[in-house]
Write a protein that holds these residues in place. Structure first.
Motif, mmCIF file in Angstrom:
data_model
loop_
_atom_site.group_PDB
_atom_site.id
_atom_site.type_symbol
_atom_site.label_atom_id
_atom_site.label_comp_id
_atom_site.label_asym_id
_atom_site.label_seq_id
_atom_site.Cartn_x
_atom_site.Cartn_y
_atom_site.Cartn_z
ATOM 1 N N ARG B 228 9.156 10.274 63.507
ATOM 2 C CA ARG B 228 9.681 11.418 62.765
ATOM 3 C C ARG B 228 10.585 10.929 61.641
ATOM 4 N NH1 ARG B 228 12.106 13.405 67.213
ATOM 5 N NH2 ARG B 228 13.908 13.982 65.944
ATOM 6 N N ARG B 229 10.524 11.647 60.533
ATOM 7 C CA ARG B 229 11.346 11.269 59.374
ATOM 8 C C ARG B 229 12.837 11.262 59.744
ATOM 9 N NH1 ARG B 229 10.558 11.273 53.702
ATOM 10 N NH2 ARG B 229 12.428 11.763 52.537
ATOM 11 N N SER B 230 13.264 12.298 60.490
ATOM 12 C CA SER B 230 14.695 12.361 60.831
ATOM 13 C C SER B 230 15.102 11.160 61.678
ATOM 14 C CB SER B 230 15.011 13.664 61.568
ATOM 15 O OG SER B 230 14.226 13.773 62.730
ATOM 16 N N LEU B 233 15.436 8.206 59.349
ATOM 17 C CA LEU B 233 16.648 8.309 58.520
ATOM 18 C C LEU B 233 17.880 7.884 59.316
ATOM 19 C CD1 LEU B 233 16.022 11.710 56.673
ATOM 20 C CD2 LEU B 233 15.546 9.414 55.842
ATOM 21 N N MET B 234 17.928 8.299 60.582
ATOM 22 C CA MET B 234 19.073 7.913 61.419
ATOM 23 C C MET B 234 19.121 6.399 61.610
ATOM 24 S SD MET B 234 19.440 10.794 64.385
ATOM 25 C CE MET B 234 17.731 11.139 64.764
ATOM 26 N N ILE B 250 22.252 9.087 54.909
ATOM 27 C CA ILE B 250 21.095 9.833 55.415
ATOM 28 C C ILE B 250 20.595 10.809 54.350
ATOM 29 C CG2 ILE B 250 20.433 11.635 57.075
ATOM 30 C CD1 ILE B 250 22.219 10.129 59.114
ATOM 31 N N HIS B 254 16.967 10.581 52.425
ATOM 32 C CA HIS B 254 16.054 11.734 52.430
ATOM 33 C C HIS B 254 15.659 12.111 51.000
ATOM 34 C CE1 HIS B 254 14.073 15.231 53.934
ATOM 35 N NE2 HIS B 254 14.918 16.091 53.394
#
Lengths: 94, 287
Positions: B228-230, B233-234, B250, B254
């Protein structure tokens, strides 16, 4: 740990809202951990002020979403259990 | 002693180095061999190395950086200072991500993650397969989804690379090898090997895929899975070189990583099987 009746959100949380994603990244500045939450979970977390009960939180979410109160209450308790496991809420009652 | 000058660019940053010491100049030539030569009337970073009272002095834009009687030590100080000052000079135009970047067919594959995750091994494998080199450490992202080259020499820190032999590297005719020596804090002389890829990309190119590698040890089963993109990013927020608060890193990641960029986690035990699985999943541009 039993689920707090009137949960309190821990301090030191920061949010990064991401345009176009249905998730908000939540960072715990105390320990550096991070996790993503959907909009409902963020709303529930922000309602954990140590004064509202599970029922109070469910009523607010139910009113804003139009979903049935009993189902919302079950969902809220499930979310709160996850928050408790993640260390995002605590009880400030003796 | 004659002063010699190098002038080059990294992204939009103009850099000039004037050096009076021959031995130091040789090391600096090796460290800067892959950057794009470019002349600037007024470079952003103006380094000078000169002799003063029997010592070599390194300054940048009039700021004193280091003094030593050892040319290698000055070269090492120059290298560290170059990376730090370039990172400090990006401004909002560039987000510098700790990642290796290689390109084929004008598309960039990024390998990003913490140190020892296997970024450089995968980048070296891609270079041996004929990819063009952008960086092994600094992926410079702009907010139109392009990656700018920062082609510092590949450095493995040790005399031996865990995945590739010197013979293999040199037989490919895709790398030149050079080195420079410098004293550590105790005075012991260390030699740093520099590998200079022959195929260096000069222009910014769009990102094609972002891979988060994880070397799991020889014999481990290679697995490639979308993430997952999120989640990415984390994980990547600590890998942004600029010193932003984590939430800002973050948010900027994004913004700077294209919305439709495929992001995968690659767990691998050897770079050959990792290469094969990237090809199978059509993540190799044009192949």
């Amino acid at each position: 740990m039993p689920l707090p009746e009137q949960p309190v959100k821990v301090s030191g949380l920061e949010y990064a809202e991401l345009e176009g994603l249905d998730e908000t990244i939540c960072l715990d500045t105390e320990d550096g951990s991070s996790f993503s939450l959907n909009a409902t979970a963020i709303a529930v977390l922000d309602l954990c002020d140590g004064k509202r009960s599970h029922e109070d939180i469910a009523a607010i979410i139910s009113d804003s979403s139009g979903a049935g109160k009993s189902q919302v209450l079950r969902d809220i308790r499930a979310i709160l259990e996850q928050f408790a496991e993640l260390g995002l809420i605590y009880s400030d009652q003796e | 002693m004659n002063s010699q000058q190098l002038s080059f660019r990294i992204g939009h940053i103009g850099i000039r180095v004037k050096c009076e010491d021959v031995a130091c100049l040789e090391a600096i030539h090796a460290l800067c061999a892959l950057y794009e030569p470019s002349e600037f009337a007024k470079p952003t970073l103006d380094f000078r190395i000169f002799s003063d009272a029997g010592k070599l002095v390194l300054i940048c834009n009039s700021d004193s950086i280091w003094k030593s009687d050892d040319a290698g030590e000055i070269a090492a100080a120059f290298e560290l200072s170059l990376y730090r000052k370039v990172a400090d000079s990006w401004g909002a135009q560039i987000l510098s991500l700790h990642a290796a970047a290689v390109a084929a067919c004008d598309r960039v594959i990024l390998f990003s993650g913490a140190s020892d995750s296997g970024k450089s091994s995968m980048a070296t494998k891609m270079l041996l397969e004929g990819f063009d080199y952008l960086s092994d450490e600094f992926a410079l992202l702009d907010n139109s989804g392009r990656v700018h080259p920062f082609p510092r020499p590949l450095q493995w820190g040790k005399q031996r690379h865990p995945a590739f032999t010197h013979k293999q590297m040199l037989a490919s005719n895709l790398f030149k090898k050079t080195s420079y020596s410098f004293p550590d804090h105790s005075g012991k002389i260390l030699t740093s090997l520099l590998w200079l890829p022959e195929r260096v990309e000069r222009k910014p190119l769009p990102a094609h895929a972002l891979i988060l590698p994880q070397f799991i040890g020889r014999g481990g089963k290679t697995l490639l899975e979308p993430i997952r993109r999120s989640q990415a990013l984390m994980e990547l927020a600590p890998e942004v070189h600029q010193q932003f608060p984590a939430t800002e890193s973050i948010r900027l990641l994004h913004e700077y990583l294209p919305d439709d960029l495929p992001i995968f986690r690659l767990r691998y035990g050897d770079s050959d099987s990792a290469w094969r699985i990237l090809k199978q999943e059509n993540l190799i541009p044009g192949r």
